[in-house]
Design a protein around this motif. Structure first.
Motif, PDB file in Angstrom:
ATOM      1  N   GLU A 229       0.794  -1.153  -0.138  1.00 50.02           N
ATOM      2  CA  GLU A 229      -0.007   0.070   0.130  1.00 50.02           C
ATOM      3  C   GLU A 229       0.887   1.180  -0.047  1.00 50.02           C
ATOM      4  O   GLU A 229       0.265   2.267  -0.437  1.00 50.02           O
ATOM      5  CB  GLU A 229      -1.108  -0.104   1.245  1.00 50.02           C
ATOM      6  N   LYS A 230       2.019   1.264   0.403  1.00 49.47           N
ATOM      7  CA  LYS A 230       2.964   2.288   0.576  1.00 49.47           C
ATOM      8  C   LYS A 230       3.735   2.554  -0.748  1.00 49.47           C
ATOM      9  O   LYS A 230       4.587   3.408  -0.897  1.00 49.47           O
ATOM     10  CB  LYS A 230       3.950   1.996   1.609  1.00 49.47           C
ATOM     11  N   LYS A 231       3.722   1.578  -1.696  1.00 53.92           N
ATOM     12  CA  LYS A 231       4.749   1.619  -3.011  1.00 53.92           C
ATOM     13  C   LYS A 231       4.283   2.619  -3.760  1.00 53.92           C
ATOM     14  O   LYS A 231       5.392   3.376  -4.256  1.00 53.92           O
ATOM     15  CB  LYS A 231       4.268   0.080  -3.677  1.00 53.92           C
ATOM     16  N   GLY A 232       3.079   3.218  -3.909  1.00 53.31           N
ATOM     17  CA  GLY A 232       2.781   4.356  -4.625  1.00 53.31           C
ATOM     18  C   GLY A 232       3.264   5.678  -4.007  1.00 53.31           C
ATOM     19  O   GLY A 232       4.017   6.300  -4.950  1.00 53.31           O
ATOM     20  N   PRO A 233       2.957   6.116  -3.028  1.00 53.86           N
ATOM     21  CA  PRO A 233       3.894   7.122  -2.056  1.00 53.86           C
ATOM     22  C   PRO A 233       5.108   7.024  -2.370  1.00 53.86           C
ATOM     23  O   PRO A 233       5.740   8.242  -2.443  1.00 53.86           O
ATOM     24  CB  PRO A 233       3.174   7.208  -0.867  1.00 53.86           C
ATOM     25  N   PHE A 234       5.754   5.748  -1.909  1.00 52.83           N
ATOM     26  CA  PHE A 234       6.949   5.842  -1.972  1.00 52.83           C
ATOM     27  C   PHE A 234       7.637   6.082  -3.609  1.00 52.83           C
ATOM     28  O   PHE A 234       8.742   6.713  -3.594  1.00 52.83           O
ATOM     29  CB  PHE A 234       7.778   4.449  -1.580  1.00 52.83           C
ATOM     30  N   LEU A 235       7.260   5.602  -4.420  1.00 56.82           N
ATOM     31  CA  LEU A 235       7.700   5.750  -5.810  1.00 56.82           C
ATOM     32  C   LEU A 235       7.819   7.247  -6.104  1.00 56.82           C
ATOM     33  O   LEU A 235       8.814   7.825  -6.352  1.00 56.82           O
ATOM     34  CB  LEU A 235       6.947   5.103  -6.753  1.00 56.82           C
ATOM     35  N   LYS A 366      24.873  -9.394  -4.343  1.00 57.56           N
ATOM     36  CA  LYS A 366      23.901  -8.859  -3.241  1.00 57.56           C
ATOM     37  C   LYS A 366      23.554  -7.442  -3.271  1.00 57.56           C
ATOM     38  O   LYS A 366      24.241  -6.827  -3.663  1.00 57.56           O
ATOM     39  CB  LYS A 366      24.851  -8.944  -1.765  1.00 57.56           C
ATOM     40  N   VAL A 367      22.415  -7.434  -3.063  1.00 58.25           N
ATOM     41  CA  VAL A 367      21.933  -5.834  -3.095  1.00 58.25           C
ATOM     42  C   VAL A 367      21.372  -5.098  -1.625  1.00 58.25           C
ATOM     43  O   VAL A 367      20.908  -6.081  -0.899  1.00 58.25           O
ATOM     44  CB  VAL A 367      20.427  -5.802  -4.040  1.00 58.25           C
ATOM     45  N   ASN A 368      21.786  -3.992  -1.604  1.00 56.71           N
ATOM     46  CA  ASN A 368      21.625  -3.147  -0.258  1.00 56.71           C
ATOM     47  C   ASN A 368      20.254  -3.190  -0.078  1.00 56.71           C
ATOM     48  O   ASN A 368      19.526  -2.475  -0.714  1.00 56.71           O
ATOM     49  CB  ASN A 368      22.457  -1.964  -0.246  1.00 56.71           C
ATOM     50  N   LEU A 369      19.796  -3.609   1.056  1.00 57.45           N
ATOM     51  CA  LEU A 369      18.223  -3.858   1.548  1.00 57.45           C
ATOM     52  C   LEU A 369      18.256  -2.605   2.484  1.00 57.45           C
ATOM     53  O   LEU A 369      18.951  -2.612   3.473  1.00 57.45           O
ATOM     54  CB  LEU A 369      17.868  -4.881   2.036  1.00 57.45           C
ATOM     55  N   ILE A 370      17.177  -1.579   2.304  1.00 59.95           N
ATOM     56  CA  ILE A 370      16.995  -0.503   3.201  1.00 59.95           C
ATOM     57  C   ILE A 370      15.306  -0.616   3.535  1.00 59.95           C
ATOM     58  O   ILE A 370      14.523  -0.723   2.662  1.00 59.95           O
ATOM     59  CB  ILE A 370      17.294   0.697   2.419  1.00 59.95           C
ATOM     60  N   ASP A 371      15.356  -0.223   4.998  1.00 57.92           N
ATOM     61  CA  ASP A 371      13.882  -0.374   5.372  1.00 57.92           C
ATOM     62  C   ASP A 371      13.058   1.157   4.916  1.00 57.92           C
ATOM     63  O   ASP A 371      13.472   2.081   5.491  1.00 57.92           O
ATOM     64  CB  ASP A 371      13.770  -0.468   7.012  1.00 57.92           C
ATOM     65  N   GLY A 372      12.198   0.904   4.129  1.00 58.38           N
ATOM     66  CA  GLY A 372      11.795   2.165   3.437  1.00 58.38           C
ATOM     67  C   GLY A 372      10.512   2.762   4.360  1.00 58.38           C
ATOM     68  O   GLY A 372       9.845   3.672   4.003  1.00 58.38           O
ATOM     69  N   GLU A 373       9.969   1.806   5.187  1.00 59.60           N
ATOM     70  CA  GLU A 373       8.491   2.336   5.835  1.00 59.60           C
ATOM     71  C   GLU A 373       8.841   3.584   6.785  1.00 59.60           C
ATOM     72  O   GLU A 373       7.783   4.166   6.637  1.00 59.60           O
ATOM     73  CB  GLU A 373       8.212   1.026   6.841  1.00 59.60           C
ATOM     74  N   ASN A 374      10.001   3.691   7.355  1.00 58.55           N
ATOM     75  CA  ASN A 374      10.082   4.996   8.003  1.00 58.55           C
ATOM     76  C   ASN A 374      10.595   6.169   7.299  1.00 58.55           C
ATOM     77  O   ASN A 374      10.728   7.150   7.937  1.00 58.55           O
ATOM     78  CB  ASN A 374      11.106   4.673   9.321  1.00 58.55           C
ATOM     79  N   ILE A 375      10.831   5.878   5.944  1.00 56.39           N
ATOM     80  CA  ILE A 375      11.477   6.980   5.293  1.00 56.39           C
ATOM     81  C   ILE A 375      10.272   8.228   5.154  1.00 56.39           C
ATOM     82  O   ILE A 375      10.684   9.330   5.043  1.00 56.39           O
ATOM     83  CB  ILE A 375      12.106   6.479   4.006  1.00 56.39           C
ATOM     84  N   LEU A 376       9.265   7.699   4.575  1.00 55.19           N
ATOM     85  CA  LEU A 376       7.875   8.611   4.230  1.00 55.19           C
ATOM     86  C   LEU A 376       7.590   9.693   5.392  1.00 55.19           C
ATOM     87  O   LEU A 376       7.488   8.792   6.530  1.00 55.19           O
ATOM     88  CB  LEU A 376       6.898   7.886   3.791  1.00 55.19           C
TER      89      LEU A 376
END
Length: 376
Positions: A229-235, A366-376
């Motif tokens: 549900e947060k993919k749109g705003p995060f994009l 390996k790809v750097n994984l970042i928690d995006g939930e708290n960025i918005l």
């Protein structure tokens, strides 16, 4: 090794210089001399390796020696899986044929548009670039004849077979002269491709250049863990925060692509979708505007990505992960080309994490994984 050492004419080498091509790629070094020598060729190399120019340049030279054919009898037939690739290949032929002493007519034909203009344009054709279905329609209408074909090219042969063109290909092959040059180009060597190459090619020159790892070195990969549900705003946050001027977004379906575009537009971000449900005119316009920098965001499905070839594309974003690790590599390989670095960003939900681990394992990176939930 310069282009002048490959046997190309002065007019073509000048055209290469005019287009800022200075040194041939590995695939071009091998394919150009083989085609000039009228050998059958099987070339396996990644997307972006210079495969199109590797056959366009020598075929333009060979075609100049075969003028005087009957009208509506092409000399060269190039079969491709999508309309976008047909236009792209046609444009490469036209670009390099302009400085040649003889006029060479190249035409691209495909479905989704009216057949009548294509039928009329067949007058004086030398090189025909076609999707299989539309070509068979034109043959059935006596608009074009294949009895004078001297060279057959299957470009993106792996994709054509995967997309179910096998029956149409068989019909087309039955209409061609037995004595001809055959050229197969593909990003992978699948079982289907091995089968058709055994039937089609006679003592071929086999060129295999698989260096996906090298191209990935120029791509800065990062993934954000974000709920669906947060993919749109995060994009939208990524596009605005990084002031992205030219970004290619991948969606898994036609419906999702349209939904992403609608949300972006509502938030004042210029975007268009390109997929199989769009008219050919809309697809062509969107692609032209994106390539020229007039369109900020292009949202595409995997099939449509085959016609998107931009040397300096800075950003690719995976809104959703593709099913296949190979498709992931193909997607992010749209950037990091022509020795220019690029950024590939993936939005990964918790449900997609396991699949993303599989993709990384298959890719060998390996790809750097970042928690995006708290960025918005």
């Amino acid at each position: 090794m310069p282009f002048t050492s490959l046997g190309l004419s002065p007019a073509l080498t000048k055209a290469l210089v005019d287009q800022n091509f200075t040194v041939p790629t590995p695939i071009q070094q091998s394919v150009i001399p083989a085609i000039l020598a009228h050998k059958d060729v099987l070339a396996i190399a990644k997307t972006g390796s210079g495969k199109t120019a590797s056959y366009v340049l020598p075929l333009l030279m060979n075609v100049q020696k075969t003028f005087g054919q009957k009208n509506r009898h092409a000399n060269v037939l190039v079969l491709v899986p999508t309309r976008e690739l047909a236009e792209q290949v046609k444009n490469v032929f036209i670009t390099f044929s302009q400085p040649l002493p003889e006029s060479i007519k190249t035409l691209a034909v495909y479905g989704g548009v009216s057949i009548n203009p294509q039928m009329m344009a067949m007058q004086g054709i030398n090189i025909l670039v076609a999707t299989p279905g539309r070509l068979l329609e034109l043959v059935a209408s006596n608009a074009v004849h294949l009895s004078a074909i001297e060279t057959l090219v299957l470009d993106e042969a792996d994709k054509m077979l995967n997309l179910g063109f096998k029956e149409e290909l068989n019909k087309i092959l039955s209409l061609l002269p037995e004595k001809r040059q055959n050229i197969l180009l593909s990003a992978t060597l699948s079982k289907d491709l091995q089968h058709i190459h055994q039937i089609l090619l006679h003592d071929p020159v086999v060129i295999k250049i698989e260096a996906e790892e090298e191209s990935l070195d120029l791509i800065n990969q990062v993934a954000y863990i974000v709920s669906e549900e947060k993919k749109g705003p995060f994009l939208r946050y990524l596009i605005n925060h990084h002031d992205m001027k030219q970004v290619l977004v991948f969606a898994s379906s036609v419906h999702q692509a349209d939904a992403i575009v609608n949300k972006l537009r509502k938030n004042n971000i210029d975007a268009k979708a390109i997929h199989s449900k769009k008219s050919q005119g809309a697809r062509t316009e969107a692609l032209q505007h994106f390539k020229s920098g007039k369109l900020r965001v292009l949202v595409a499905t995997d099939l449509m990505a085959r016609g998107i070839d931009i040397n300096f594309l800075p950003f690719v974003i995976n809104y959703e992960l593709p099913r296949s690790p190979k498709d992931y590599v193909h997607r992010i390989g749209r950037t990091g080309r022509a020795e220019a670095a690029g950024d590939a960003i993936s939005l990964v939900s918790q449900q997609e994490l396991h699949h993303f681990e599989v993709i990384q394992k298959k890719m060998g990176k390996k790809v750097n994984l970042i928690d995006g939930e708290n960025i918005l």
